[in-house]
Design a protein around this motif. Sequence first.
Motif, PDB file in Angstrom:
ATOM      1  N   TYR A   1       0.808  -1.213   0.000  1.00 31.71           N
ATOM      2  CA  TYR A   1       0.000   0.000   0.000  1.00 31.71           C
ATOM      3  C   TYR A   1       0.845   1.269   0.000  1.00 31.71           C
ATOM      4  N   GLY A   2       2.173   1.144   0.058  1.00 30.12           N
ATOM      5  CA  GLY A   2       3.007   2.336   0.118  1.00 30.12           C
ATOM      6  C   GLY A   2       2.659   3.184   1.325  1.00 30.12           C
ATOM      7  N   ALA A   3       2.502   2.528   2.489  1.00 27.75           N
ATOM      8  CA  ALA A   3       1.978   3.192   3.683  1.00 27.75           C
ATOM      9  C   ALA A   3       2.921   4.258   4.214  1.00 27.75           C
ATOM     10  N   ASN A   4       2.337   5.387   4.638  1.00 25.87           N
ATOM     11  CA  ASN A   4       3.106   6.404   5.340  1.00 25.87           C
ATOM     12  C   ASN A   4       3.402   5.979   6.773  1.00 25.87           C
ATOM     13  N   SER A   5       2.506   5.150   7.327  1.00 21.23           N
ATOM     14  CA  SER A   5       2.706   4.661   8.682  1.00 21.23           C
ATOM     15  C   SER A   5       2.025   3.311   8.828  1.00 21.23           C
ATOM     16  N   VAL A   6       2.569   2.491   9.731  1.00 23.60           N
ATOM     17  CA  VAL A   6       1.983   1.191  10.047  1.00 23.60           C
ATOM     18  C   VAL A   6       1.893   1.080  11.560  1.00 23.60           C
ATOM     19  N   ALA A   7       0.700   0.762  12.057  1.00 20.42           N
ATOM     20  CA  ALA A   7       0.493   0.602  13.489  1.00 20.42           C
ATOM     21  C   ALA A   7       0.101  -0.839  13.786  1.00 20.42           C
ATOM     22  N   LEU A   8       0.527  -1.344  14.937  1.00 20.15           N
ATOM     23  CA  LEU A   8       0.160  -2.675  15.393  1.00 20.15           C
ATOM     24  C   LEU A   8      -0.824  -2.535  16.549  1.00 20.15           C
ATOM     25  N   VAL A   9      -1.947  -3.244  16.455  1.00 17.07           N
ATOM     26  CA  VAL A   9      -2.948  -3.263  17.520  1.00 17.07           C
ATOM     27  C   VAL A   9      -3.287  -4.724  17.799  1.00 17.07           C
ATOM     28  N   GLY A  10      -3.388  -5.102  19.066  1.00 12.42           N
ATOM     29  CA  GLY A  10      -3.695  -6.489  19.384  1.00 12.42           C
ATOM     30  C   GLY A  10      -4.620  -6.612  20.575  1.00 12.42           C
ATOM     31  N   PHE A  11      -5.374  -7.688  20.592  1.00 10.03           N
ATOM     32  CA  PHE A  11      -6.280  -7.988  21.694  1.00 10.03           C
ATOM     33  C   PHE A  11      -5.910  -9.345  22.287  1.00 10.03           C
ATOM     34  N   CYS A  12      -5.860  -9.425  23.626  1.00  9.95           N
ATOM     35  CA  CYS A  12      -5.617 -10.690  24.323  1.00  9.95           C
ATOM     36  C   CYS A  12      -4.331 -11.335  23.788  1.00  9.95           C
ATOM     37  N   PHE A  13      -4.434 -12.493  23.156  1.00 10.08           N
ATOM     38  CA  PHE A  13      -3.262 -13.155  22.584  1.00 10.08           C
ATOM     39  C   PHE A  13      -2.499 -12.208  21.645  1.00 10.08           C
ATOM     40  N   GLY A  14      -3.238 -11.493  20.791  1.00  8.70           N
ATOM     41  CA  GLY A  14      -2.601 -10.575  19.852  1.00  8.70           C
ATOM     42  C   GLY A  14      -1.905  -9.422  20.537  1.00  8.70           C
ATOM     43  N   GLY A  15      -2.430  -8.999  21.690  1.00 10.22           N
ATOM     44  CA  GLY A  15      -1.786  -7.923  22.429  1.00 10.22           C
ATOM     45  C   GLY A  15      -0.401  -8.305  22.896  1.00 10.22           C
ATOM     46  N   GLY A  16      -0.259  -9.561  23.319  1.00 13.21           N
ATOM     47  CA  GLY A  16       1.060 -10.035  23.723  1.00 13.21           C
ATOM     48  C   GLY A  16       2.037 -10.031  22.575  1.00 13.21           C
ATOM     49  N   ARG A  17       1.555 -10.354  21.364  1.00 19.02           N
ATOM     50  CA  ARG A  17       2.428 -10.362  20.201  1.00 19.02           C
ATOM     51  C   ARG A  17       2.841  -8.939  19.819  1.00 19.02           C
ATOM     52  N   VAL A  18       1.962  -7.969  20.075  1.00 22.44           N
ATOM     53  CA  VAL A  18       2.323  -6.566  19.800  1.00 22.44           C
ATOM     54  C   VAL A  18       3.472  -6.150  20.709  1.00 22.44           C
ATOM     55  N   ILE A  19       3.388  -6.533  21.991  1.00 21.31           N
ATOM     56  CA  ILE A  19       4.454  -6.167  22.937  1.00 21.31           C
ATOM     57  C   ILE A  19       5.771  -6.799  22.518  1.00 21.31           C
ATOM     58  N   GLU A  20       5.711  -8.025  21.997  1.00 22.63           N
ATOM     59  CA  GLU A  20       6.933  -8.720  21.606  1.00 22.63           C
ATOM     60  C   GLU A  20       7.516  -8.213  20.287  1.00 22.63           C
ATOM     61  N   ALA A  21       6.672  -7.570  19.463  1.00 17.26           N
ATOM     62  CA  ALA A  21       7.128  -7.164  18.115  1.00 17.26           C
ATOM     63  C   ALA A  21       8.197  -6.069  18.188  1.00 17.26           C
TER      64      ALA A  21
END
Length: 232
Positions: free
Chosen positions: A212-232
């Motif tokens: 997409y030629g992104a100007n910015s990329v954000a990571l958002v996670g819930f529960c299991f996904g939230g832990g993966r955001v912290i680890e990223a």
Amino acid sequence: MAARPLALTLTLCLSLGFTAAFRSAPLRALTLRRSLARFAGDNEGETPSETRERERREKMVEAVKLERAERAQVFRERRVVDRYVTDGLVRTEFDMEVRDGADVDVYVVSNTDGLDPWNRLAKSRRVLGECHVVVLLPDVFGWESNDMRACADRIAKTCGAIVVMPDLFRGTPWPADAPPGGDGYEAWRATHPEERVAADVEDVVAAAADAYGANSVALVGFCFGGGRVIEA
């Protein structure tokens, strides 16, 4: 007697001020004419440096157009599973090949006023405009969870971003009717090693940002996904 020098001084200052204003008026008019001509697409009256700058910017715009068109073509060539438009949102499901050769399902949703993932840049965000991607990492119930898709849709509609949600569990999420942490949970977690999940997240983020030629990329996670955001 002091009043006469003061009056003379005021008269002189006013005269000089009016003279400067009248002398600068033609220059302001010329600047205004040039600005209006450029706005109308007329380049007559440009200085050589202005012409070089305009040509440089035009070449840059054309290069960005070509680059984004090539990215969009590559992304369109992925196998699209489903695509539908409702409530002003464009929703797409497709398979994405990751580094170990496996296919990972991905849900993509965007506001129709933003970037349509499968066609072209919308008029409101043409070349050199903004394009923001949010990679949403779901909870243990996975990418097909109604709650997770509602969250993705809400972010896309509210923020005008492209939301990308991958299937972190490759088709085997935690059962929707079972409580997280219940019987068999640890055995289920063991089938999704952290290294593999982290690699999938990294691949999805890189692919989305590039496609997409992104100007910015954000990571958002819930529960299991939230832990993966912290680890990223």
